[in-house]
Design a protein around this motif. Sequence first.
Motif, PDB file in Angstrom:
ATOM      1  N   ASP A  31       6.831  12.632   7.745  1.00 31.21           N
ATOM      2  CA  ASP A  31       6.714  11.161   8.330  1.00 31.21           C
ATOM      3  C   ASP A  31       5.726  10.304   7.392  1.00 31.21           C
ATOM      4  O   ASP A  31       4.702   9.717   7.868  1.00 31.21           O
ATOM      5  CB  ASP A  31       5.870  11.454   9.702  1.00 31.21           C
ATOM      6  N   CYS A  32       5.934  10.398   6.273  1.00 33.80           N
ATOM      7  CA  CYS A  32       5.046   9.524   5.041  1.00 33.80           C
ATOM      8  C   CYS A  32       6.018   9.098   4.073  1.00 33.80           C
ATOM      9  O   CYS A  32       7.087   9.504   3.794  1.00 33.80           O
ATOM     10  CB  CYS A  32       4.400  10.841   4.468  1.00 33.80           C
ATOM     11  N   GLU A  58       1.042   4.425  15.343  1.00 36.68           N
ATOM     12  CA  GLU A  58       0.178   3.616  14.217  1.00 36.68           C
ATOM     13  C   GLU A  58       0.514   4.392  12.661  1.00 36.68           C
ATOM     14  O   GLU A  58       1.097   5.157  12.674  1.00 36.68           O
ATOM     15  CB  GLU A  58      -1.304   3.824  14.592  1.00 36.68           C
ATOM     16  N   CYS A  59      -0.569   3.861  11.892  1.00 37.19           N
ATOM     17  CA  CYS A  59      -0.186   4.548  10.463  1.00 37.19           C
ATOM     18  C   CYS A  59      -1.653   4.627   9.721  1.00 37.19           C
ATOM     19  O   CYS A  59      -2.517   3.858  10.110  1.00 37.19           O
ATOM     20  CB  CYS A  59       0.707   3.487   9.408  1.00 37.19           C
ATOM     21  N   VAL A  93       1.522   6.062   3.245  1.00 37.38           N
ATOM     22  CA  VAL A  93       1.753   5.556   4.632  1.00 37.38           C
ATOM     23  C   VAL A  93       2.175   6.706   5.184  1.00 37.38           C
ATOM     24  O   VAL A  93       3.246   7.018   5.331  1.00 37.38           O
ATOM     25  CB  VAL A  93       2.721   4.325   4.746  1.00 37.38           C
ATOM     26  N   ARG A  94       1.073   7.284   5.910  1.00 35.19           N
ATOM     27  CA  ARG A  94       1.400   8.151   6.995  1.00 35.19           C
ATOM     28  C   ARG A  94       1.706   7.702   8.382  1.00 35.19           C
ATOM     29  O   ARG A  94       0.636   7.060   8.892  1.00 35.19           O
ATOM     30  CB  ARG A  94       0.458   9.354   7.104  1.00 35.19           C
ATOM     31  N   LEU A  95       2.572   7.948   9.122  1.00 38.76           N
ATOM     32  CA  LEU A  95       3.088   7.585  10.517  1.00 38.76           C
ATOM     33  C   LEU A  95       2.321   8.598  11.532  1.00 38.76           C
ATOM     34  O   LEU A  95       2.594   9.672  11.223  1.00 38.76           O
ATOM     35  CB  LEU A  95       4.577   7.725  10.900  1.00 38.76           C
ATOM     36  N   GLU A  96       1.278   8.231  12.583  1.00 36.98           N
ATOM     37  CA  GLU A  96       0.774   8.941  13.198  1.00 36.98           C
ATOM     38  C   GLU A  96       1.477   9.165  14.560  1.00 36.98           C
ATOM     39  O   GLU A  96       2.025   8.001  14.995  1.00 36.98           O
ATOM     40  CB  GLU A  96      -0.556   8.390  13.515  1.00 36.98           C
ATOM     41  N   LYS A 114      -7.825   6.071  11.355  1.00 33.07           N
ATOM     42  CA  LYS A 114      -6.576   5.525  11.019  1.00 33.07           C
ATOM     43  C   LYS A 114      -6.838   4.299  10.399  1.00 33.07           C
ATOM     44  O   LYS A 114      -7.991   3.554  10.373  1.00 33.07           O
ATOM     45  CB  LYS A 114      -5.926   5.186  12.540  1.00 33.07           C
TER      46      LYS A 114
END
Length: 338
Positions: free
Chosen positions: A243-244, A285-286, A198-201, A321
Amino acid sequence: MEKYSLDDAQRHNGPISMELLSDEAGENRQFRVMVIDDNDIELKLYANGLAKHFTMSFARTTEKAWELLNRAPLPDAIILDILMPDEDGLQFCERLRENQYTSNIPIIFMSSLTGSNIKAQAFQLGGADFVVKPPIIEELVARINRHAAQYRKTKRLEALIFIDPLTHLPNSAKFDEVLKQEWSRCARYWHHLSLLLVRLEDMQWFKKEYGKDEYYAMTASIADALSGIGARPGDLFASLDDDCFGLLLSDCSTSGAKIKANQIINTFNQPNFVVNQEFGDHKIECTIAVAVAAPAGGGNAVQLYQAADNLLFKAKKEHHKGIVELGHIMGVDDLDAN
């Protein structure tokens, strides 16, 4: 395992359930101890002899014990009868040793069997001690104190090494260790293993715009909100780099992994979720990469992680995304597919 108190109905309208027991002074106990035994007389012996020294919980079956172990906090030691009706203590010990959360809890086997073979089996399966029934309570208390103290010390050291100080989640080192363990376990039992990255954008934009303190607070809030997504025994939600987050789902195939991925997306879409506060034109977003493997079919844990990481890289390159999937099960459909 939680502490339990008896309500008025239990006190006046029936016998005390030996499955759950605590007393009002439980907060002052140094160690938590679970007893797994199907004999009422022996359970009462443990309750009377040990409750003065420890916070106690009791289970008459291994399934009830497993249910209790899925509640926090975990015990510091387990007293386990070898001869149980549903699943013998040796088999249950194996199950405990295969679970990441219970693998290191000291197990003190109790048995009226005194043969060298049974003792050898108990220690080979990971037992910390073996006591012949009936136990001498004073001696048992000393043994529990010794094993539980060592367990607590080990847990404190592990926290320094394997816990991310910002999110209080397992870190990447712990995630890598558990990923390899679960790969081996799933290969042995022919289970599927799912991995979500899960990567935070737009988090780097957020850090630049609002500063490091707000960035750290936002990251910690997101981590706290998502940490309950992987709630089954064996699941692991960890804080990785850049950020993951990583979510490891044992005994879980494609359909279950998709459900978890959609739960995460739905969390981000909730109006009261922390990322949906006013941040100008930007919205955090993620992107979620979903990869599923059948370890018994071949490959290794590194390949599973690399497959998910490649999905994230491709999604970023294509400005995509949401949820991206591998499209096949590694080890079943096409191990070499990319």
